[in-house]
Design a protein around this motif. Structure first.
Motif, short mmCIF file in Angstrom:
data_model
loop_
_atom_site.label_atom_id
_atom_site.label_comp_id
_atom_site.label_asym_id
_atom_site.label_seq_id
_atom_site.Cartn_x
_atom_site.Cartn_y
_atom_site.Cartn_z
N ALA A 58 -10.05 0.72 10.50
CA ALA A 58 -11.40 1.20 10.79
C ALA A 58 -12.20 1.45 9.51
CB ALA A 58 -11.34 2.46 11.64
N THR A 59 -11.55 2.01 8.51
CA THR A 59 -12.27 2.35 7.27
C THR A 59 -12.53 1.13 6.40
OG1 THR A 59 -10.19 2.90 6.16
CG2 THR A 59 -11.39 4.71 7.20
N THR A 60 -11.92 -0.01 6.73
CA THR A 60 -12.14 -1.23 5.97
C THR A 60 -12.88 -2.30 6.79
OG1 THR A 60 -9.91 -1.99 6.56
CG2 THR A 60 -10.17 -0.85 4.45
N ASP A 61 -13.41 -1.91 7.94
CA ASP A 61 -14.17 -2.82 8.81
C ASP A 61 -13.32 -4.00 9.29
OD1 ASP A 61 -16.50 -1.22 8.41
OD2 ASP A 61 -16.86 -2.27 6.52
N LEU A 62 -12.04 -3.72 9.56
CA LEU A 62 -11.11 -4.73 10.04
C LEU A 62 -10.46 -4.26 11.33
CD1 LEU A 62 -9.45 -5.42 6.57
CD2 LEU A 62 -11.07 -6.94 7.73
N VAL A 63 -9.62 -5.10 11.91
CA VAL A 63 -8.87 -4.71 13.10
C VAL A 63 -7.40 -5.04 12.87
CG1 VAL A 63 -10.80 -5.03 14.69
CG2 VAL A 63 -9.28 -6.95 14.21
N ARG A 89 -6.49 3.73 11.36
CA ARG A 89 -7.47 4.37 10.48
C ARG A 89 -7.79 3.48 9.28
NH1 ARG A 89 -4.92 8.73 9.58
NH2 ARG A 89 -4.17 8.40 7.46
N LEU A 90 -6.75 2.85 8.72
CA LEU A 90 -7.00 1.93 7.60
C LEU A 90 -7.88 0.78 8.04
CD1 LEU A 90 -6.40 0.97 4.70
CD2 LEU A 90 -4.39 -0.20 5.62
N ARG A 150 3.46 8.64 14.03
CA ARG A 150 2.08 8.23 14.29
C ARG A 150 1.65 7.07 13.40
NH1 ARG A 150 -1.35 13.84 15.41
NH2 ARG A 150 -0.28 14.38 17.34
N TRP A 151 2.54 6.10 13.18
CA TRP A 151 2.22 5.01 12.27
C TRP A 151 1.05 4.17 12.78
CZ3 TRP A 151 2.41 -0.08 13.74
CH2 TRP A 151 3.12 -0.39 14.91
N ARG A 152 0.94 4.00 14.10
CA ARG A 152 -0.18 3.22 14.63
C ARG A 152 -1.52 3.90 14.34
NH1 ARG A 152 3.79 2.21 18.55
NH2 ARG A 152 4.12 -0.03 18.96
N LYS A 153 -1.55 5.22 14.41
CA LYS A 153 -2.78 5.94 14.12
C LYS A 153 -3.18 5.74 12.67
CE LYS A 153 -4.75 10.61 14.18
NZ LYS A 153 -4.50 12.04 14.50
N ILE A 158 0.80 -1.22 0.00
CA ILE A 158 0.00 0.00 0.00
C ILE A 158 0.84 1.28 0.00
CG2 ILE A 158 -1.92 -1.18 1.12
CD1 ILE A 158 -1.11 0.26 3.73
N ARG A 159 2.15 1.14 -0.24
CA ARG A 159 3.06 2.29 -0.37
C ARG A 159 2.86 3.32 0.74
NH1 ARG A 159 4.51 5.63 -5.84
NH2 ARG A 159 2.34 6.28 -5.72
N SER A 160 2.83 2.83 1.98
CA SER A 160 2.75 3.68 3.17
C SER A 160 1.55 4.61 3.18
CB SER A 160 4.05 4.49 3.33
OG SER A 160 5.15 3.63 3.51
N MET A 161 0.50 4.21 2.45
CA MET A 161 -0.74 5.01 2.40
C MET A 161 -0.47 6.42 1.87
SD MET A 161 -2.46 3.64 5.98
CE MET A 161 -3.90 4.71 5.88
#
Length: 254
Positions: free
Chosen positions: A71-76, A68-69, A61-64, A29-32
């Protein structure tokens, strides 16, 4: 613009005998750094139980960003990220997590640090070891890392395992062949969708792959171009790699 629809890939389900059909997605994902909304749309449309991420955010803030990724994909978040030098694992709530471990590989002077994000998970009666990897750009180091990946899978203490990631090499290369000689190369076993993963605008090589141990049944694997909800535009906007989606049946036991 959407392209013609692919034939159906099996949906996630639990079989009467306790075996589990799962969907796994491998994605650099190329570091978003690209279009996060497009990235999230692609992942959601694939409906994965497990996502093997490469080049997850690793710095401020890599954990944040990773949360976020998820949460927005309905995963954990499952494991990895900066603590594994980039590989990350996400999972759906369907997974029961037994344990996780982030592994840093030996550092070669002048090259990027590499690592594995690993976990042992259960889906219904099926127990599975999983590893997300991103192998070196340097040929000899990459070959050594392929061996370390096989050793890691063998030492997880699970009856079945899946490894997926950016191999940084085509199937004819030594490292890819080392993995494919010991594991099932899921695209080669049951091709579905498109083959080439790089680059989205001009796919001409397969350097990303999903591998599974012999007891796992491959129901289909490939780039989900044409999957309902996945558009060419989103695939080009989301990252500089195309994702690989596989449906696998994991036997019960272990």
């Amino acid at each position: 613009m959407a392209i013609s629809m692919l034939p159906d890939l099996p949906k996630s389900r639990t079989e009467p005998d306790g075996s589990a059909v799962i969907r796994v997605l491998s994605y650099n994902i190329r570091s978003m750094r690209d279009d996060e909304e497009a990235l999230a749309r692609v992942i959601r449309a694939c409906e994965p139980d497990l996502v093997f991420v490469q080049e997850a955010p690793r710095f401020f803030r890599w954990r944040k960003h990773a949360a976020r990724l998820a949460a927005t994909t309905d995963l954990v978040m499952l494991s990895g990220g900066a603590t594994a030098a980039g590989p990350l694992l996400l999972c759906s709530l369907r997974a029961t997590v037994e344990r996780t471990e982030d592994v840093l590989l030996p550092l070669t002077r002048g090259l990027h640090r590499r690592g594995f994000a690993t976990a042992v998970v259960r889906f219904a009666g099926a127990r599975l070891g999983v590893v997300s990897c991103h192998l070196s750009l340097q040929q000899d180091e990459r070959y050594d890392q392929a061996g370390m990946l096989l050793d890691r899978l063998a030492g997880m203490g699970t009856p079945h395992a899946v490894a997926a990631g950016d191999i940084n090499e085509r199937p004819g290369g030594r490292s890819f062949a080392r993995l494919a000689g010991a594991l099932q190369d899921c695209w080669a076993v049951r091709p579905w969708g498109d083959e080439h993963t790089s680059t989205p605008a001009d796919p001409h090589q397969r350097i990303d792959a999903v591998f599974a141990t012999r007891g796992v049944e491959v129901l289909g694997c490939g780039v989900p171009r044409g999957l309902r909800g996945v558009t060419d535009a989103d695939l080009c906007l989301a990252s500089d790699h195309l994702p690989v989606l596989a449906a696998l049946r994991v036997p019960a036991g272990g």
